[in-house]
Design an enzyme around this catalytic site. Structure first.
Site, short mmCIF file in Angstrom:
data_model
loop_
_atom_site.label_atom_id
_atom_site.label_comp_id
_atom_site.label_asym_id
_atom_site.label_seq_id
_atom_site.Cartn_x
_atom_site.Cartn_y
_atom_site.Cartn_z
CE LYS A 70 1.63 -15.42 -17.37
NZ LYS A 70 0.45 -15.87 -16.62
N GLY A 91 0.02 -7.65 -2.29
CA GLY A 91 -0.13 -7.27 -3.69
C GLY A 91 -1.40 -6.47 -3.87
CE1 TYR A 92 -5.65 -3.50 -1.71
CE2 TYR A 92 -5.78 -1.56 -3.10
CZ TYR A 92 -6.34 -2.39 -2.15
OH TYR A 92 -7.59 -2.11 -1.63
N GLY A 93 -2.30 -4.93 -7.07
CA GLY A 93 -2.54 -4.67 -8.50
C GLY A 93 -3.98 -5.02 -8.82
CG ASN A 94 -6.99 -6.58 -12.38
OD1 ASN A 94 -7.92 -5.78 -12.35
ND2 ASN A 94 -7.17 -7.83 -12.75
N GLY A 143 -5.05 -8.14 -6.40
CA GLY A 143 -5.11 -7.87 -4.96
C GLY A 143 -6.17 -6.84 -4.60
#
Ligand code: GLU
Length: 417
Positions: A107, A219-222, A224
């Site tokens: 990571k 969460g509403y990124g890629n 969500g």
């Protein structure tokens, strides 16, 4: 449940310790698997638009590469710490093993707030990051990818920087690329899509009819946003609440993913979307829904709020959303958890497909990607399910048992321990 240790790496180590005890893992092997094999800490000086130079701190951790080159995303986040990167790299090690792709775990991260950077500054930071790690990555060493607040454009800049340095094309050095530069069809929705396959299987085990079943997504990124769309389109679920870092929205009749996406494109946030009521992130997690999908960051369900969770299934599309204290409480309540490095393994699985396509220089269509992803996720799901049954442990411990067995076997065969 006071003073819970929320250091992500301490949590990752505690989870491993629990699995090691069940496995009666050789103590020397256990000690080896508790620590990253290699890590890089570096400064990235970036010329800002106003002429000043700002120095950012960057990290890359190659946690374990016994099963193949290290693999894992790069996170740009103001709260990034080396211990967060270590934990995420450990989870990548278990993720690639449970998904059974021939890769290790790694990571990366940069302490920064991408929202405060111009596009030109973001490009210089991304290129600076790659310059710092170029000699330690590559298709035989370590292959980065997107994570929180990084995206295909950033992967494109990093790919270009790497190829400028080495003087040859090597698209497989990084995944999650735009299609034009060797990205895979189906990579953007892959993490969410993989999670959808695991929810489908979990529902069969729980005897839950997903058609019309309720769901809340944090969460509403890629991840969500695709989870919303796919849970709605493929599973026929009613998504009653979604949120991002600014807050959440709610409608008991269900939220239309197209309407929210359009609102997001215009405002950059989910809040204030027409025909919705506001809800806090905290309340969203505690809603009475059939399926709760944490798809943001770590340490969201803790010893503090776990007792108030009312969901029947928690599908962990985020990395590390649930702490060990919360796990104990949720187990007592009979909540069915699809643990993170199983639930969200779809992203790295399609990253692996992307690497395969890059080395063949021959590309698959999206339906083939989905079919192969379904196969991978379903196989991984039942490997964990059967382990949980056989050893009478919860799904998280079972996922660790499957993954640690595989990594330990590779370490042993190599003669490292
Ligand atoms: N960042 C993603 C994850 O946490 C994807 C990693 C990858 O594709 O290498 O699984």
């Amino acid at each position: 449940m006071k003073n819970e240790n929320l250091n992500p790496f301490a949590i990752a180590q505690a989870q491993l310790d629990e699995a090691a005890a069940v496995l009666q893992l050789d103590p020397d092997m256990h000690a080896f698997l508790r620590e990253p094999m290699r890590e890089f800490h570096f400064s990235i000086p970036v010329r800002m638009d106003d002429g000043r130079t700002q120095t950012f701190r960057g990290f890359r951790v190659q946690y374990n590469d016994a099963r193949g080159p290290a693999k894992g995303g790069i996170r740009f986040h103001p709260d990034e710490t080396i211990d967060t990167v270590r934990a995420l790299a450990a989870w990548m090690t278990w993720k690639t093993a449970v998904a059974d792709v021939p890769l290790g775990g790694g990571k990366g991260g940069v302490i920064c707030n991408p929202r405060e950077l111009s596009q030109a500054e973001l490009e210089r930071l991304s290129r600076g990051y790659m310059r710092a790690i170029a000699r330690y990555v590559g298709i035989t060493q370590d292959v980065p990818a997107p994570d929180v607040y990084t995206n295909p454009q950033i992967m494109a800049w990093m790919l270009d920087e790497y190829e400028q340095i080495t003087g040859h094309h090597e698209p497989g050095v990084i995944t999650g690329k735009p299609l034009t530069l060797g990205g895979s069809a189906g990579r953007s929705p892959a993490t969410a899509m993989g999670g959808i396959f695991t929810i489908r299987e979990a529902a069969k085990i729980r005897g839950l009819d997903l058609n019309g079943a309720t769901c809340a997504i944090q969460g509403y990124g890629n991840v969500g946003s695709y989870a919303h769309q796919l849970a709605h389109d493929i599973l026929g679920m009613r998504i009653v609440a979604v949120s991002d870092e600014f807050g959440g929205i709610y409608n008991e009749h269900g939220l239309d993913p197209e309407v929210i996406s359009e609102h997001m494109r215009r405002t950059g946030k989910v809040i204030d979307c027409p025909e919705t009521e506001p809800i806090s992130n905290k309340d969203l997690l505690e809603m009475k829904v059939d399926v709760l999908i944490p798809a943001a960051i770590e340490n969201q369900i803790t010893g503090e709020n776990a007792a108030r969770i009312q969901a029947g299934i928690i599908a962990e599309l985020a990395n590390g959303p649930t702490t060990p204290d919360a796990d104990k409480i949720l187990a007592e309540k009979g909540v069915y958890i699809i643990p993170d490095f199983l639930c969200n393994a779809g992203g790295v699985s399609v990253s692996y497909f992307e690497m395969v396509q890059n080395s063949y220089q021959y590309y698959w269509d999206e339906s083939l990607v989905h079919q192969r992803l379904d196969q991978k996720m379903t196989t991984a799901f039942y490997a964990v399910h059967e382990m949980a049954q056989a050893k009478q442990v919860d799904n998280r411990v079972a996922a660790y048992l499957v993954a640690v067995n595989r990594v330990a076997e590779a370490v042993r065969l190599r003669g490292w321990v």
